[in-house]
Design a protein around this motif. Structure first.
Motif, PDB file in Angstrom:
ATOM      1  N   SER A  65     -27.250  16.971  22.119  1.00  0.00           N
ATOM      2  CA  SER A  65     -28.026  18.026  22.765  1.00  0.00           C
ATOM      3  C   SER A  65     -29.338  17.452  23.273  1.00  0.00           C
ATOM      4  O   SER A  65     -29.794  16.400  22.825  1.00  0.00           O
ATOM      5  N   VAL A  66     -29.926  18.159  24.214  1.00  0.00           N
ATOM      6  CA  VAL A  66     -31.199  17.763  24.806  1.00  0.00           C
ATOM      7  C   VAL A  66     -32.258  18.726  24.276  1.00  0.00           C
ATOM      8  O   VAL A  66     -32.105  19.943  24.378  1.00  0.00           O
ATOM      9  N   VAL A  67     -33.306  18.157  23.690  1.00  0.00           N
ATOM     10  CA  VAL A  67     -34.376  18.974  23.119  1.00  0.00           C
ATOM     11  C   VAL A  67     -35.720  18.522  23.695  1.00  0.00           C
ATOM     12  O   VAL A  67     -35.830  17.425  24.234  1.00  0.00           O
ATOM     13  N   ASP A  68     -36.726  19.369  23.557  1.00  0.00           N
ATOM     14  CA  ASP A  68     -38.030  19.043  24.134  1.00  0.00           C
ATOM     15  C   ASP A  68     -39.052  18.566  23.108  1.00  0.00           C
ATOM     16  O   ASP A  68     -40.252  18.632  23.346  1.00  0.00           O
ATOM     17  N   GLU A  69     -38.562  18.074  21.979  1.00  0.00           N
ATOM     18  CA  GLU A  69     -39.470  17.512  20.969  1.00  0.00           C
ATOM     19  C   GLU A  69     -38.846  16.229  20.408  1.00  0.00           C
ATOM     20  O   GLU A  69     -37.627  16.106  20.329  1.00  0.00           O
ATOM     21  N   PRO A  70     -39.656  15.245  20.045  1.00  0.00           N
ATOM     22  CA  PRO A  70     -39.128  13.995  19.481  1.00  0.00           C
ATOM     23  C   PRO A  70     -38.275  14.268  18.241  1.00  0.00           C
ATOM     24  O   PRO A  70     -38.536  15.200  17.486  1.00  0.00           O
ATOM     25  N   VAL A  71     -37.244  13.442  18.059  1.00  0.00           N
ATOM     26  CA  VAL A  71     -36.307  13.613  16.948  1.00  0.00           C
ATOM     27  C   VAL A  71     -36.293  12.343  16.102  1.00  0.00           C
ATOM     28  O   VAL A  71     -36.165  11.242  16.639  1.00  0.00           O
ATOM     29  N   GLU A  72     -36.430  12.485  14.802  1.00  0.00           N
ATOM     30  CA  GLU A  72     -36.294  11.363  13.876  1.00  0.00           C
ATOM     31  C   GLU A  72     -34.841  11.289  13.451  1.00  0.00           C
ATOM     32  O   GLU A  72     -34.318  12.230  12.832  1.00  0.00           O
TER      33      GLU A  72
END
Length: 166
Positions: A65-72
């Motif tokens: 998925s594409v999200v608008d916040e950095p992902v760890e």
């Protein structure tokens, strides 16, 4: 927002044959991405066309998925492109795929095990052992790829193919 993997073709000044490239783009629909794709083409903007595309949803047991916040996350989504040769063809053969892996080395190794079976001289880049391998995380400074375990995987095949001028 949807991540699309798109196979573009077109002319580049000085080349005698049509050139191709794989691009990644995000949009609500494939039609919404046409302007972005045309802008990404390195050659003649009037000759660029889409040969195929695939909506990227499930790779190696992970939902994409594409999200608008950095992902760890330990895993990343990688695109790997390999080249090889056939004794009965003048043209170099290419194949590519997407892999979820913890490192580019892991993704490259998996690609070597699965792509271009039976062909010879699988391309060796002096540094990476493949033509191209990069993390698909530089789509837009505001967007990021999120991988969530799903147990599902899609086949790398087009949702659409043909010839569509951008």
């Amino acid at each position: 927002m949807q991540l699309f993997m798109v196979y573009l073709g077109g002319r580049i000044q000085g080349c005698h044959i049509e050139m191709h490239d794989v691009r990644f783009v995000v949009g609500k629909s494939i039609e919404q991405t046409y302007t972005k794709l045309k802008a990404q083409w390195v050659g003649d903007k009037n000759s660029v066309h889409m040969d195929s595309y695939m909506a990227v949803n499930h790779i190696d047991g992970f939902a994409v998925s594409v999200v608008d916040e950095p992902v760890e996350q330990a895993e990343q989504l990688y695109f790997v492109n390999l080249g090889a040769y056939r004794a009965d063809s003048l043209a170099e053969q290419h194949d590519f795929a997407l892999y979820v892996a913890r490192s580019s080395d892991e993704a490259k190794q998996r690609a070597k095990e699965h792509l271009l079976a039976g062909l010879s001289h699988i391309h060796k880049d002096d540094l990476y052992d493949v033509d191209d391998c990069f993390a698909v995380d530089l789509l837009d400074s505001q967007l990021h790829i999120k991988l969530t375990p799903s147990g599902q995987s899609q086949t790398i095949k087009p949702d659409w193919f043909g010839y569509h001028i951008l």
